[in-house]
Design a protein around this motif. Structure first.
Motif, mmCIF file in Angstrom:
data_model
loop_
_atom_site.group_PDB
_atom_site.id
_atom_site.type_symbol
_atom_site.label_atom_id
_atom_site.label_comp_id
_atom_site.label_asym_id
_atom_site.label_seq_id
_atom_site.Cartn_x
_atom_site.Cartn_y
_atom_site.Cartn_z
ATOM 1 N N GLN A 51 42.340 26.687 32.011
ATOM 2 C CA GLN A 51 41.027 27.171 32.400
ATOM 3 C C GLN A 51 41.033 27.515 33.884
ATOM 4 N N VAL A 52 41.133 28.808 34.184
ATOM 5 C CA VAL A 52 41.117 29.279 35.574
ATOM 6 C C VAL A 52 40.142 30.461 35.637
ATOM 7 N N PRO A 53 38.861 30.198 35.955
ATOM 8 C CA PRO A 53 37.847 31.261 35.933
ATOM 9 C C PRO A 53 38.194 32.470 36.780
ATOM 10 N N THR A 54 38.869 32.262 37.919
ATOM 11 C CA THR A 54 39.194 33.411 38.772
ATOM 12 C C THR A 54 40.164 34.373 38.083
ATOM 13 N N VAL A 55 41.068 33.818 37.268
ATOM 14 C CA VAL A 55 42.011 34.675 36.555
ATOM 15 C C VAL A 55 41.291 35.426 35.429
ATOM 16 N N ASN A 56 40.394 34.736 34.708
ATOM 17 C CA ASN A 56 39.600 35.410 33.681
ATOM 18 C C ASN A 56 38.812 36.568 34.296
ATOM 19 N N ALA A 57 38.168 36.293 35.427
ATOM 20 C CA ALA A 57 37.358 37.321 36.079
ATOM 21 C C ALA A 57 38.223 38.505 36.502
ATOM 22 N N ALA A 58 39.407 38.220 37.047
ATOM 23 C CA ALA A 58 40.297 39.295 37.475
ATOM 24 C C ALA A 58 40.804 40.110 36.290
ATOM 25 N N ALA A 59 41.051 39.439 35.160
ATOM 26 C CA ALA A 59 41.560 40.137 33.978
ATOM 27 C C ALA A 59 40.558 41.162 33.470
ATOM 28 N N PHE A 60 39.251 40.854 33.604
ATOM 29 C CA PHE A 60 38.235 41.789 33.123
ATOM 30 C C PHE A 60 37.779 42.755 34.208
ATOM 31 N N ALA A 61 38.085 42.455 35.470
ATOM 32 C CA ALA A 61 37.718 43.366 36.552
ATOM 33 C C ALA A 61 38.812 44.391 36.836
ATOM 34 N N THR A 62 40.051 44.054 36.469
ATOM 35 C CA THR A 62 41.177 44.959 36.711
ATOM 36 C C THR A 62 41.321 45.930 35.546
ATOM 37 N N PRO A 63 41.330 47.239 35.786
ATOM 38 C CA PRO A 63 41.488 48.209 34.687
ATOM 39 C C PRO A 63 42.829 48.019 33.983
ATOM 40 N N PRO A 64 42.871 48.212 32.662
ATOM 41 C CA PRO A 64 44.155 48.133 31.949
ATOM 42 C C PRO A 64 45.186 49.073 32.572
ATOM 43 N N ARG B 247 41.946 46.193 26.632
ATOM 44 C CA ARG B 247 40.716 45.414 26.522
ATOM 45 C C ARG B 247 40.155 45.651 25.122
ATOM 46 N N LEU B 248 40.119 44.595 24.312
ATOM 47 C CA LEU B 248 39.703 44.727 22.921
ATOM 48 C C LEU B 248 38.181 44.769 22.827
ATOM 49 N N PRO B 249 37.642 45.702 22.025
ATOM 50 C CA PRO B 249 36.187 45.753 21.858
ATOM 51 C C PRO B 249 35.703 44.570 21.035
ATOM 52 N N PRO B 250 34.437 44.169 21.193
ATOM 53 C CA PRO B 250 33.900 43.069 20.386
ATOM 54 C C PRO B 250 33.959 43.396 18.898
ATOM 55 N N ASP B 251 34.236 42.377 18.082
ATOM 56 C CA ASP B 251 34.300 42.539 16.636
ATOM 57 C C ASP B 251 33.033 41.941 16.022
ATOM 58 N N PRO B 252 32.078 42.764 15.578
ATOM 59 C CA PRO B 252 30.818 42.230 15.020
ATOM 60 C C PRO B 252 31.047 41.274 13.856
ATOM 61 N N ALA B 253 32.151 41.459 13.114
ATOM 62 C CA ALA B 253 32.404 40.603 11.958
ATOM 63 C C ALA B 253 32.647 39.153 12.376
ATOM 64 N N LYS B 254 33.107 38.945 13.629
ATOM 65 C CA LYS B 254 33.393 37.590 14.087
ATOM 66 C C LYS B 254 32.219 36.947 14.815
ATOM 67 N N LEU B 255 31.084 37.663 14.867
ATOM 68 C CA LEU B 255 29.937 37.142 15.602
ATOM 69 C C LEU B 255 29.452 35.789 15.080
#
Length: 229
Positions: free
Chosen positions: A168-181, A202-210
Protein backbone atom coordinates in the motif's frame (compact mmCIF):
# COMPACT_ATOMS: atom_id res chain seq x y z
CA UNK A 1 -25.45 6.44 11.16
CA UNK A 2 -26.99 9.35 13.08
CA UNK A 3 -28.70 6.93 15.48
CA UNK A 4 -25.44 5.05 15.99
CA UNK A 5 -23.58 8.28 16.73
CA UNK A 6 -26.23 9.38 19.24
CA UNK A 7 -26.08 6.01 21.01
CA UNK A 8 -22.29 6.14 21.19
CA UNK A 9 -22.43 9.67 22.60
CA UNK A 10 -24.85 8.58 25.34
CA UNK A 11 -22.61 5.62 26.24
CA UNK A 12 -19.51 7.81 26.48
CA UNK A 13 -21.38 10.36 28.60
CA UNK A 14 -22.58 7.61 30.95
CA UNK A 15 -19.01 6.28 31.21
CA UNK A 16 -17.74 9.77 32.01
CA UNK A 17 -20.23 10.04 34.90
CA UNK A 18 -19.23 6.60 36.21
CA UNK A 19 -15.55 7.48 36.07
CA UNK A 20 -16.17 10.75 37.86
CA UNK A 21 -17.93 8.85 40.62
CA UNK A 22 -14.99 6.44 40.86
CA UNK A 23 -12.58 9.37 41.20
CA UNK A 24 -14.66 10.92 43.96
CA UNK A 25 -14.54 7.65 45.91
CA UNK A 26 -10.72 7.67 45.43
CA UNK A 27 -10.47 4.30 43.73
CA UNK A 28 -7.06 3.36 42.38
CA UNK A 29 -6.42 3.32 38.63
CA UNK A 30 -6.27 -0.48 38.51
CA UNK A 31 -9.53 -0.78 40.45
CA UNK A 32 -11.32 1.58 38.10
CA UNK A 33 -10.06 -0.26 35.01
CA UNK A 34 -11.15 -3.60 36.46
CA UNK A 35 -14.56 -2.39 37.66
CA UNK A 36 -15.46 -0.64 34.40
CA UNK A 37 -13.84 -3.27 32.14
CA UNK A 38 -11.59 -0.64 30.59
CA UNK A 39 -8.50 -1.25 28.51
CA UNK A 40 -5.32 0.15 30.05
CA UNK A 41 -2.90 1.32 27.37
CA UNK A 42 0.67 2.45 28.01
CA UNK A 43 2.41 5.02 25.82
CA UNK A 44 5.74 6.79 25.90
CA UNK A 45 8.08 8.15 26.77
CA UNK A 46 7.27 11.34 24.89
CA UNK A 47 8.37 14.95 25.34
CA UNK A 48 6.30 17.12 27.67
CA UNK A 49 4.05 19.34 25.59
CA UNK A 50 4.09 17.03 22.59
CA UNK A 51 0.38 16.44 21.95
CA UNK A 52 0.70 15.09 18.39
CA UNK A 53 2.82 12.00 19.05
CA UNK A 54 2.49 9.46 16.18
CA UNK A 55 0.69 6.33 17.37
CA UNK A 56 -0.14 8.00 20.67
CA UNK A 57 -3.44 8.77 22.39
CA UNK A 58 -5.64 11.69 21.48
CA UNK A 59 -4.10 15.18 21.93
CA UNK A 60 -6.55 15.92 24.76
CA UNK A 61 -5.17 12.96 26.73
CA UNK A 62 -1.53 13.99 26.29
CA UNK A 63 -2.40 17.57 27.13
CA UNK A 64 -4.15 16.51 30.35
CA UNK A 65 -1.29 14.20 31.34
CA UNK A 66 1.36 16.89 30.89
CA UNK A 67 0.46 18.60 34.17
CA UNK A 68 0.18 15.47 36.33
CA UNK A 69 2.59 14.32 39.04
CA UNK A 70 3.92 10.76 39.10
CA UNK A 71 1.09 8.33 39.92
CA UNK A 72 -1.56 11.05 39.90
CA UNK A 73 -4.85 10.43 38.06
CA UNK A 74 -6.25 13.02 35.68
CA UNK A 75 -9.80 14.28 35.68
CA UNK A 76 -12.21 12.54 33.30
CA UNK A 77 -11.17 13.44 29.75
CA UNK A 78 -14.04 13.56 27.26
CA UNK A 79 -12.66 13.56 23.71
CA UNK A 80 -14.42 13.17 20.32
CA UNK A 81 -13.45 9.50 20.03
CA UNK A 82 -13.65 8.30 23.62
CA UNK A 83 -13.62 8.94 27.36
CA UNK A 84 -10.32 8.54 29.21
CA UNK A 85 -8.41 8.66 32.46
CA UNK A 86 -4.69 9.37 32.29
CA UNK A 87 -1.90 8.65 34.74
CA UNK A 88 1.83 9.36 34.63
CA UNK A 89 3.71 6.11 35.28
CA UNK A 90 7.21 7.53 35.18
CA UNK A 91 9.02 10.73 34.24
CA UNK A 92 12.32 10.29 32.46
CA UNK A 93 14.76 13.20 32.84
CA UNK A 94 15.94 14.72 29.58
CA UNK A 95 19.53 13.86 28.74
CA UNK A 96 21.92 13.54 25.85
CA UNK A 97 22.86 9.85 25.57
CA UNK A 98 26.55 8.96 25.23
CA UNK A 99 27.67 8.46 21.66
CA UNK A 100 28.48 4.82 22.37
CA UNK A 101 24.76 4.16 23.10
CA UNK A 102 23.57 5.59 19.80
CA UNK A 103 26.54 4.73 17.56
CA UNK A 104 24.82 1.77 15.88
CA UNK A 105 21.55 3.64 15.36
CA UNK A 106 23.40 6.58 13.82
CA UNK A 107 25.34 4.23 11.55
CA UNK A 108 22.16 2.48 10.38
CA UNK A 109 20.44 5.82 9.76
CA UNK A 110 23.38 7.09 7.71
CA UNK A 111 23.47 3.87 5.68
CA UNK A 112 19.73 4.14 4.99
CA UNK A 113 19.95 7.78 3.95
CA UNK A 114 22.99 7.10 1.78
CA UNK A 115 21.25 4.12 0.17
CA UNK A 116 18.14 6.18 -0.57
CA UNK A 117 20.23 8.98 -2.06
CA UNK A 118 22.05 6.51 -4.31
CA UNK A 119 18.75 4.92 -5.36
CA UNK A 120 17.29 8.34 -6.14
CA UNK A 121 20.33 9.28 -8.22
CA UNK A 122 20.14 5.93 -10.07
CA UNK A 123 16.45 6.53 -10.80
CA UNK A 124 17.15 10.03 -12.16
CA UNK A 125 19.94 8.65 -14.34
CA UNK A 126 17.61 5.91 -15.60
CA UNK A 127 14.97 8.50 -16.55
CA UNK A 128 17.52 10.55 -18.48
CA UNK A 129 18.88 7.51 -20.31
CA UNK A 130 15.33 6.38 -21.18
CA UNK A 131 14.45 9.79 -22.62
CA UNK A 132 17.52 9.61 -24.84
CA UNK A 133 16.73 6.04 -25.91
CA UNK A 134 13.10 6.95 -26.60
CA UNK A 135 14.13 9.79 -28.88
CA UNK A 136 16.40 7.34 -30.68
CA UNK A 137 13.41 5.09 -31.39
CA UNK A 138 13.85 2.43 -28.72
CA UNK A 139 10.83 0.67 -27.25
CA UNK A 140 10.64 0.53 -23.46
CA UNK A 141 10.90 -3.28 -23.38
CA UNK A 142 14.05 -3.13 -25.54
CA UNK A 143 15.56 -0.49 -23.28
CA UNK A 144 14.91 -2.55 -20.15
CA UNK A 145 16.52 -5.58 -21.78
CA UNK A 146 19.55 -3.51 -22.77
CA UNK A 147 19.86 -2.16 -19.20
CA UNK A 148 19.48 -5.64 -17.73
CA UNK A 149 16.45 -4.64 -15.64
CA UNK A 150 13.53 -6.94 -14.88
CA UNK A 151 10.52 -4.77 -14.00
CA UNK A 152 7.86 -5.58 -11.45
CA UNK A 153 4.66 -6.39 -13.37
CA UNK A 154 1.80 -6.41 -10.82
CA UNK A 155 -1.76 -7.46 -11.51
CA UNK A 156 -4.18 -4.64 -12.43
CA UNK A 157 -5.04 -2.42 -9.47
CA UNK A 158 -7.34 0.49 -8.67
CA UNK A 159 -6.50 3.95 -7.36
CA UNK A 160 -6.66 2.71 -3.76
CA UNK A 161 -5.73 -1.00 -3.87
CA UNK A 162 -2.37 -2.31 -2.64
CA UNK A 163 0.04 -3.00 -5.51
CA UNK A 164 1.20 -6.58 -5.87
CA UNK A 165 4.83 -6.87 -4.77
CA UNK A 166 4.92 -3.31 -3.43
CA UNK A 167 2.07 -3.02 -0.96
CA UNK A 168 0.00 0.00 0.00
CA UNK A 169 1.82 3.09 -1.31
CA UNK A 170 -0.72 5.84 -2.16
CA UNK A 171 1.88 7.99 -3.93
CA UNK A 172 2.62 5.19 -6.39
CA UNK A 173 -1.10 4.58 -7.02
CA UNK A 174 -1.58 8.30 -7.66
CA UNK A 175 1.40 8.41 -10.03
CA UNK A 176 0.18 5.35 -11.93
CA UNK A 177 -3.11 7.09 -12.73
CA UNK A 178 -1.56 10.53 -13.31
CA UNK A 179 1.10 9.29 -15.73
CA UNK A 180 -0.19 8.69 -19.30
CA UNK A 181 0.24 5.11 -20.57
CA UNK A 182 3.57 4.78 -22.33
CA UNK A 183 5.25 7.49 -20.23
CA UNK A 184 7.60 7.11 -17.27
CA UNK A 185 6.85 8.76 -13.94
CA UNK A 186 9.29 10.75 -11.85
CA UNK A 187 11.21 9.06 -9.01
CA UNK A 188 8.82 8.10 -6.17
CA UNK A 189 9.79 7.57 -2.53
CA UNK A 190 8.39 4.36 -1.01
CA UNK A 191 9.04 2.52 2.27
CA UNK A 192 11.16 0.01 0.35
CA UNK A 193 13.17 2.52 -1.69
CA UNK A 194 12.63 4.52 -4.87
CA UNK A 195 10.17 3.44 -7.57
CA UNK A 196 9.42 4.41 -11.17
CA UNK A 197 6.04 3.74 -12.76
CA UNK A 198 5.48 2.96 -16.43
CA UNK A 199 1.73 2.42 -17.07
CA UNK A 200 1.13 0.11 -19.99
CA UNK A 201 -2.63 0.57 -20.23
CA UNK A 202 -5.53 1.95 -18.25
CA UNK A 203 -8.47 -0.47 -18.11
CA UNK A 204 -11.97 1.01 -18.31
CA UNK A 205 -14.42 0.24 -15.49
CA UNK A 206 -16.35 -3.02 -15.92
CA UNK A 207 -20.05 -2.43 -15.01
CA UNK A 208 -20.52 -6.20 -14.60
CA UNK A 209 -18.16 -6.15 -11.59
CA UNK A 210 -19.91 -3.25 -9.88
CA UNK A 211 -21.92 -5.40 -7.38
CA UNK A 212 -18.76 -7.29 -6.38
CA UNK A 213 -16.76 -4.08 -5.95
CA UNK A 214 -19.62 -2.37 -4.11
CA UNK A 215 -19.88 -5.20 -1.57
CA UNK A 216 -16.11 -5.22 -1.01
CA UNK A 217 -16.12 -1.46 -0.53
CA UNK A 218 -19.08 -1.69 1.85
CA UNK A 219 -17.27 -4.32 3.95
CA UNK A 220 -14.04 -2.33 3.98
CA UNK A 221 -15.83 0.86 5.02
CA UNK A 222 -17.79 -0.92 7.75
CA UNK A 223 -14.60 -2.45 9.16
CA UNK A 224 -12.79 0.89 9.10
CA UNK A 225 -15.63 2.67 10.90
CA UNK A 226 -15.88 -0.10 13.51
CA UNK A 227 -12.14 0.13 14.16
CA UNK A 228 -12.41 3.90 14.57
CA UNK A 229 -15.24 3.47 17.07
Amino acid sequence: MAATDAQMTRQLKALALDLQEDLETRLRFEEIALTRALMAKRFGPTAVGNILAPGGPEPAVLQAAAGLRDGELSEVIEAPNGTYLARIVERVPSHVPPFEEVRERVRQRLLQERGREEARNAAETFITRWQEAKQAGWRFEEFLLKEGITPLQPAPFTRSQPIEGLGQVPTVNAAAFATPPGDLSSALETPRGVALVYPEERLPPDPAKLPEVAEALRTETRTRLQNER
